[in-house]
Design a protein around this motif. Structure first.
Motif, short mmCIF file in Angstrom:
data_model
loop_
_atom_site.label_atom_id
_atom_site.label_comp_id
_atom_site.label_asym_id
_atom_site.label_seq_id
_atom_site.Cartn_x
_atom_site.Cartn_y
_atom_site.Cartn_z
N LEU A 229 0.85 -1.19 0.00
CA LEU A 229 0.00 0.00 0.00
C LEU A 229 0.89 1.24 0.00
CD1 LEU A 229 -3.21 0.43 0.45
CD2 LEU A 229 -2.53 1.24 2.70
N ASP A 230 0.59 2.18 -0.89
CA ASP A 230 1.19 3.51 -0.86
C ASP A 230 0.07 4.51 -0.61
OD1 ASP A 230 3.77 2.65 -1.39
OD2 ASP A 230 3.54 2.87 -3.56
N PHE A 231 0.33 5.55 0.17
CA PHE A 231 -0.74 6.51 0.45
C PHE A 231 -0.18 7.92 0.61
CE2 PHE A 231 0.66 4.90 4.55
CZ PHE A 231 0.80 6.04 5.31
N VAL A 232 -1.06 8.88 0.33
CA VAL A 232 -0.77 10.30 0.52
C VAL A 232 -1.99 10.94 1.15
CG1 VAL A 232 -0.18 12.49 -0.57
CG2 VAL A 232 0.72 10.36 -1.52
N LEU A 233 -1.80 11.64 2.26
CA LEU A 233 -2.87 12.39 2.91
C LEU A 233 -2.52 13.86 2.84
CD1 LEU A 233 -3.35 10.17 6.11
CD2 LEU A 233 -4.59 10.03 3.95
N ALA A 234 -3.45 14.68 2.35
CA ALA A 234 -3.17 16.10 2.14
C ALA A 234 -4.35 16.95 2.60
CB ALA A 234 -2.85 16.36 0.68
N LEU A 253 -0.05 5.54 -11.23
CA LEU A 253 0.30 6.77 -10.51
C LEU A 253 1.08 6.38 -9.27
CD1 LEU A 253 -0.14 9.86 -10.69
CD2 LEU A 253 -2.01 9.59 -9.06
N THR A 254 2.33 6.79 -9.22
CA THR A 254 3.15 6.50 -8.06
C THR A 254 2.84 7.47 -6.93
OG1 THR A 254 4.93 7.97 -8.76
CG2 THR A 254 5.00 5.69 -9.57
N LYS A 255 3.32 7.15 -5.76
CA LYS A 255 3.15 8.04 -4.61
C LYS A 255 3.80 9.39 -4.89
CE LYS A 255 5.58 6.96 -1.03
NZ LYS A 255 6.07 6.24 0.17
N GLU A 256 4.97 9.37 -5.49
CA GLU A 256 5.69 10.61 -5.78
C GLU A 256 4.93 11.47 -6.79
OE1 GLU A 256 8.05 7.72 -3.86
OE2 GLU A 256 6.99 7.54 -5.78
N ALA A 257 4.35 10.82 -7.81
CA ALA A 257 3.58 11.56 -8.81
C ALA A 257 2.30 12.12 -8.21
CB ALA A 257 3.26 10.65 -10.00
N ALA A 258 1.69 11.38 -7.28
CA ALA A 258 0.49 11.87 -6.60
C ALA A 258 0.80 13.10 -5.76
CB ALA A 258 -0.11 10.76 -5.74
N ILE A 259 1.93 13.07 -5.07
CA ILE A 259 2.35 14.23 -4.27
C ILE A 259 2.52 15.45 -5.17
CG2 ILE A 259 4.26 15.19 -2.93
CD1 ILE A 259 4.73 12.35 -1.82
N GLU A 260 3.16 15.26 -6.30
CA GLU A 260 3.38 16.36 -7.24
C GLU A 260 2.05 16.92 -7.75
OE1 GLU A 260 5.62 17.09 -11.56
OE2 GLU A 260 6.12 15.34 -10.33
N MET A 261 1.11 16.04 -8.09
CA MET A 261 -0.19 16.46 -8.59
C MET A 261 -0.96 17.27 -7.54
SD MET A 261 -3.37 14.06 -9.96
CE MET A 261 -3.66 13.31 -8.35
N LEU A 262 -0.94 16.81 -6.30
CA LEU A 262 -1.68 17.48 -5.23
C LEU A 262 -1.05 18.83 -4.87
CD1 LEU A 262 -2.55 14.47 -2.90
CD2 LEU A 262 -4.02 15.61 -4.56
N GLU A 263 0.25 18.87 -4.80
CA GLU A 263 0.91 20.13 -4.48
C GLU A 263 0.65 21.17 -5.57
OE1 GLU A 263 4.68 18.91 -1.64
OE2 GLU A 263 4.98 18.94 -3.82
#
Length: 284
Positions: A229-234, A253-263
């Protein structure tokens, strides 16, 4: 976590059993049709039938739950007992949508209407081969349990599921005086190799405890595999009129790509992490 989902599913199963054993029937449609009878039908086999093992909303939930639950021991073992609740919300909301299936027990092509068994909201579901659309619209008749739940609020949900493409989306909005005060947007997608992606965005203009004005957003991204499991909470302070980000057209979609999209969309990353070898690891 799985116990919570099991309770929801058990409640739905009880309703299904009662409806199939001469219990109280659902109200009829305005045109006189029973909720589990089509008001219209194509009369032929649709050319876009799903070639996957997903045939219903239940199937979609079970596919997700099989992956997500494979990491529940690691999540439950984490030091913060409330941490897993944030990750559980998308699973819970997806499981609740199974109740739409009671409107079309035979899983036939057509358009079906009736009341949802858990909420009592007047709702519909339409099936065209592998494609499903569903939703409800309801005006709250009296104040709810939270100060932010007011009589006269208009609650609307619209959802769709393409079982052939293995994608699922729902949008739920609460309006007051023609203005959004609550907004949830959620997507699921199964990707090549069997892993699944989830993106859930929630925005509100009201403090649920006091009904005071407060712009707030939470966003949850999850990539679930068997035992991983990979997760991002924002979080953000945009409110209910947020941009509807999407994972539907992404092959992965990787965790790193999700972080970039959300930021890039104005979110502040609160927590990221993974379940690796049976252990939940929060990124520094």
């Amino acid at each position: 976590m799985k116990q919570t989902l099991a309770v929801l599913l058990l409640a739905l199963c009880v309703v299904l059993v009662i409806s199939g054993c001469g219990g109280k029937s659902l109200p009829q449609n305005s045109n006189g049709d029973e909720p589990n009878q089509p008001s219209k039908s194509t009369g032929k086999v649709d050319q876009q039938q799903s070639t996957t093992n997903l045939k219903t909303i239940s199937d979609f939930f079970e596919a997700w739950d099989e992956l997500f639950s494979s990491t529940e021991t690691a999540i439950n073992s984490y030091d913060d007992p409330f941490f897993g609740l944030e990750l559980l919300v998308p699973s819970t909301e997806l499981s609740i949508d199974i109740q739409y299936e009671i409107l079309n027990l035979q899983n036939e092509n057509g358009s079906f209407k009736g009341k949802l068994p858990l909420s009592g909201f007047p709702a519909f579901i339409e099936k065209d081969g592998a494609k499903l659309t569903f939703g409800y619209e309801y005006v709250r008749e009296e104040d709810g349990w939270a100060p932010s739940m007011k009589a006269g609020d208009v609650l609307v949900e619209n959802g769709s599921c393409d079982l052939a493409k293995e994608v699922y989306r729902t949008e739920t909005v609460t309006k007051r005086d023609d203005k959004m005060v609550d907004h949830t947007y959620m997507e699921f997608k199964r990707i090549k190799g069997g892993a699944m992606l989830c993106l859930r965005i929630y925005g509100s203009s009201k403090n649920a405890a006091t009904d005071e004005e407060r712009m707030a957003n939470t966003c949850t991204f999850i990539k679930a595999g068997k035992g991983s499991l990979d997760f991002v909470l924002a979080e953000a302070q945009i409110g209910p009129a947020f941009e509807e980000l999407s994972i539907i057209n992404k092959s992965d979609l990787t965790k790193e790509a999700a972080i970039e999209m959300l930021e890039a969309a104005g979110y502040v990353i609160e927590t990221t992490g993974s379940v690796i070898d049976g252990v939940l690891v929060v990124d520094p």
